[in-house]
Design an enzyme around this catalytic site. Structure first.
Site, short mmCIF file in Angstrom:
data_model
loop_
_atom_site.label_atom_id
_atom_site.label_comp_id
_atom_site.label_asym_id
_atom_site.label_seq_id
_atom_site.Cartn_x
_atom_site.Cartn_y
_atom_site.Cartn_z
N LYS A 96 0.80 -1.23 0.00
CA LYS A 96 0.00 0.00 0.00
C LYS A 96 0.83 1.28 0.00
O LYS A 96 0.43 2.28 -0.58
CB LYS A 96 -0.93 0.01 1.22
CG LYS A 96 -2.16 -0.85 1.06
CD LYS A 96 -3.08 -0.68 2.25
CE LYS A 96 -4.42 -1.31 1.99
NZ LYS A 96 -5.40 -1.03 3.04
N ASP A 104 -10.58 3.28 1.66
CA ASP A 104 -11.02 2.85 3.01
C ASP A 104 -11.74 3.99 3.73
O ASP A 104 -12.74 3.76 4.41
CB ASP A 104 -9.82 2.39 3.84
CG ASP A 104 -9.30 1.03 3.38
OD1 ASP A 104 -10.11 0.15 3.09
OD2 ASP A 104 -8.06 0.88 3.29
N GLY A 116 -6.30 4.31 17.01
CA GLY A 116 -5.62 3.62 15.92
C GLY A 116 -5.20 4.57 14.83
O GLY A 116 -5.93 5.51 14.48
N ALA A 117 -3.99 4.33 14.31
CA ALA A 117 -3.47 5.18 13.24
C ALA A 117 -2.68 4.34 12.24
O ALA A 117 -1.68 4.77 11.69
CB ALA A 117 -2.59 6.29 13.83
N GLY A 118 -3.18 3.11 12.02
CA GLY A 118 -2.53 2.23 11.06
C GLY A 118 -3.23 2.26 9.72
O GLY A 118 -3.77 3.30 9.31
N GLY A 119 -3.27 1.10 9.07
CA GLY A 119 -3.85 1.01 7.72
C GLY A 119 -5.32 1.37 7.67
O GLY A 119 -5.80 1.82 6.64
N ALA A 120 -6.04 1.20 8.77
CA ALA A 120 -7.46 1.58 8.80
C ALA A 120 -7.64 2.98 9.40
O ALA A 120 -8.35 3.82 8.83
CB ALA A 120 -8.26 0.55 9.60
N TYR A 152 -14.59 -6.57 11.38
CA TYR A 152 -15.84 -7.19 10.93
C TYR A 152 -15.85 -8.70 11.15
O TYR A 152 -16.84 -9.37 10.83
CB TYR A 152 -16.17 -6.84 9.48
CG TYR A 152 -15.07 -7.12 8.49
CD1 TYR A 152 -14.90 -8.37 7.92
CD2 TYR A 152 -14.20 -6.09 8.11
CE1 TYR A 152 -13.89 -8.61 7.02
CE2 TYR A 152 -13.19 -6.32 7.20
CZ TYR A 152 -13.04 -7.58 6.66
OH TYR A 152 -12.03 -7.81 5.77
P1 NAD Z 1 -2.32 -1.89 11.48
O1 NAD Z 1 -1.44 -3.03 11.89
O2 NAD Z 1 -1.92 -1.02 10.37
O3 NAD Z 1 -2.58 -0.97 12.78
C1 NAD Z 1 -2.95 -1.55 14.00
C2 NAD Z 1 -3.41 -0.45 14.96
O4 NAD Z 1 -3.85 -1.08 16.16
C3 NAD Z 1 -2.29 0.51 15.36
O5 NAD Z 1 -2.83 1.80 15.52
C4 NAD Z 1 -1.81 -0.06 16.69
O6 NAD Z 1 -1.21 0.91 17.51
C5 NAD Z 1 -3.11 -0.55 17.28
N1 NAD Z 1 -3.01 -1.63 18.26
C6 NAD Z 1 -2.58 -2.91 18.03
N2 NAD Z 1 -2.66 -3.63 19.18
C7 NAD Z 1 -3.14 -2.80 20.12
C8 NAD Z 1 -3.45 -2.95 21.51
N3 NAD Z 1 -3.29 -4.13 22.12
N4 NAD Z 1 -3.93 -1.89 22.18
C9 NAD Z 1 -4.11 -0.69 21.56
N5 NAD Z 1 -3.85 -0.48 20.25
C10 NAD Z 1 -3.36 -1.53 19.55
O7 NAD Z 1 -3.74 -2.57 11.20
P2 NAD Z 1 -4.93 -1.96 10.33
O8 NAD Z 1 -4.80 -2.39 8.93
O9 NAD Z 1 -5.05 -0.51 10.64
O10 NAD Z 1 -6.17 -2.75 10.93
C11 NAD Z 1 -6.74 -2.36 12.17
C12 NAD Z 1 -8.14 -2.94 12.28
O11 NAD Z 1 -8.98 -2.42 11.26
C13 NAD Z 1 -8.17 -4.45 12.13
O12 NAD Z 1 -9.03 -4.95 13.11
C14 NAD Z 1 -8.74 -4.68 10.75
O13 NAD Z 1 -9.53 -5.85 10.70
C15 NAD Z 1 -9.63 -3.48 10.58
N6 NAD Z 1 -9.81 -3.06 9.18
C16 NAD Z 1 -11.07 -2.98 8.71
C17 NAD Z 1 -11.28 -2.55 7.41
C18 NAD Z 1 -12.70 -2.46 6.90
O14 NAD Z 1 -12.90 -2.25 5.70
N7 NAD Z 1 -13.69 -2.61 7.75
C19 NAD Z 1 -10.21 -2.21 6.59
C20 NAD Z 1 -8.92 -2.30 7.11
C21 NAD Z 1 -8.73 -2.75 8.40
#
Ligand code: NAD
Length: 292
Positions: free
Chosen positions: A72, A108, A132-136, A236
């Site tokens: 990405k 997204d 959260g400040a990752g991919g989502a 989800y």
């Molecule tokens: P990522 O690895 O890029 O980021 C993970 C995030 O979670 C970070 O901000 C991290 O600091 C935080 N985190 C991880 N463990 C933690 C904990 N124990 N306590 C507090 N914070 C914690 O992942 P992502 O791609 O951002 O995915 C995050 C969530 O979003 C996942 O559950 C994923 O299923 C969901 N998601 C949903 C969609 C959708 O279309 N609905 C799309 C992408 C991701």
């Protein structure tokens, strides 16, 4: 099979691993339903094959591709143009090929906003708290700010690699939009509680609530919530996370998982490639009809 002929345009999904993805089923069924002459295929592409794979979009005159992990962010140098949200997030999940010019988008965040619109909920001018400040979390916060959410409090663990991304998100939102963004560490539980008490929407965009973290929630005290707010978990699977159970138990009226966001991010990409609306309800029934 009758759909595929000499004119069929190819759309890809480039990621690794990718065989588990629902996107090929989603898009191919939507093309069939609307009688559109496209085919969507998943390709196992990681960093070392990415540049050639992107070039193949031009060479094969593909209509475009979805892009997922680990590509990405790494794809940015190989594209010709970026949408504002893609530039601001530094990430791309959709590529559109217009006569050899490749534009990167991220759907997204638009998918998240559209999923709220589908529920007749409007958060423009309102206040969001996001964990959260990752991919989502990154595209959700940036799209919300671009669309006109007035204030966003971003919380992340300051020990996670995404803390640096959270800092960037706050900086760029404050620099380039009218939204006021503030960064907090999740260790500041008082600030977290106060922020949720005064927000219109709390979005959990962390990995908490799924997989090995399925038994956890970042908010455990139902009294932190108020009834007229929205609680949105981007997870989800499972369909109902611990956070969602606690919010429902607190009497929160609008509680959502990330299914609508997932479907709508696909629908946004579908529209970028085809110019058509994906039949989202039809696809939702098809993919999840075995559920209650
Ligand atoms: P990522 O690895 O890029 O980021 C993970 C995030 O979670 C970070 O901000 C991290 O600091 C935080 N985190 C991880 N463990 C933690 C904990 N124990 N306590 C507090 N914070 C914690 O992942 P992502 O791609 O951002 O995915 C995050 C969530 O979003 C996942 O559950 C994923 O299923 C969901 N998601 C949903 C969609 C959708 O279309 N609905 C799309 C992408 C991701």
């Amino acid at each position: 099979m009758e759909r595929i002929d000499g004119h069929t345009l190819l759309i890809g999904l480039m990621a690794y691993p990718i065989r588990h993805s629902m996107s090929p089923t989603m898009h191919n069924n939507a093309f069939a339903k609307l009688g559109l002459n496209y085919a969507y295929l998943a390709f196992e592409i990681d960093n070392d094959k990415l540049e050639k794979a992107v070039d193949a979009i031009r060479t094969l005159d593909m209509r475009g591709s979805n892009i997922s992990m680990p590509n990405k962010q790494n794809i940015l140098p190989y594209l010709d143009k970026l949408s504002p949200a893609s530039r601001m997030t530094g990430a791309v999940n959709t590529v559109v090929n217009d006569n050899g010019v490749l534009t990167g988008y991220t759907t997204d965040g638009t998918g998240f906003m559209k999923s709220l619109e589908d529920e007749n909920l409007n958060i423009i001018g309102k206040k969001m708290t996001i964990a959260g400040a990752g991919g989502a979390g990154t595209p959700v916060a940036i799209q919300a700010a671009l669309d006109g959410v007035a204030e966003i409090d971003i919380f992340n663990r300051d020990t996670d690699p995404q803390w640096e991304q959270a800092k960037k998100n706050v900086d760029i939102i404050n620099k380039e939009t009218d939204c006021k963004a503030t960064l907090h560490s999740l260790t500041d539980q008082e600030a977290f509680k106060q922020s949720i008490a005064s927000c219109d929407i709390y979005c959990d965009a962390t990995s908490v609530g799924m997989g090995e973290l399925a038994d956890l929630s970042l908010v455990n005290d139902p009294s932190w919530f108020h009834k007229d707010m929205i609680v949105f978990d981007t997870v989800y699977a499972p369909r109902e996370t611990k956070l969602m159970k606690i919010a429902k138990g607190a009497g929160v009226e609008h509680v959502f998982n990330g299914l609508g966001m997932m479907l709508e991010q696909g629908a946004e990409a579908f529209k970028l490639w085809t110019g058509q609306e994906m039949p989202v309800d039809y696809i939702c029934d098809l993919l999840f009809k075995d559920e209650d």
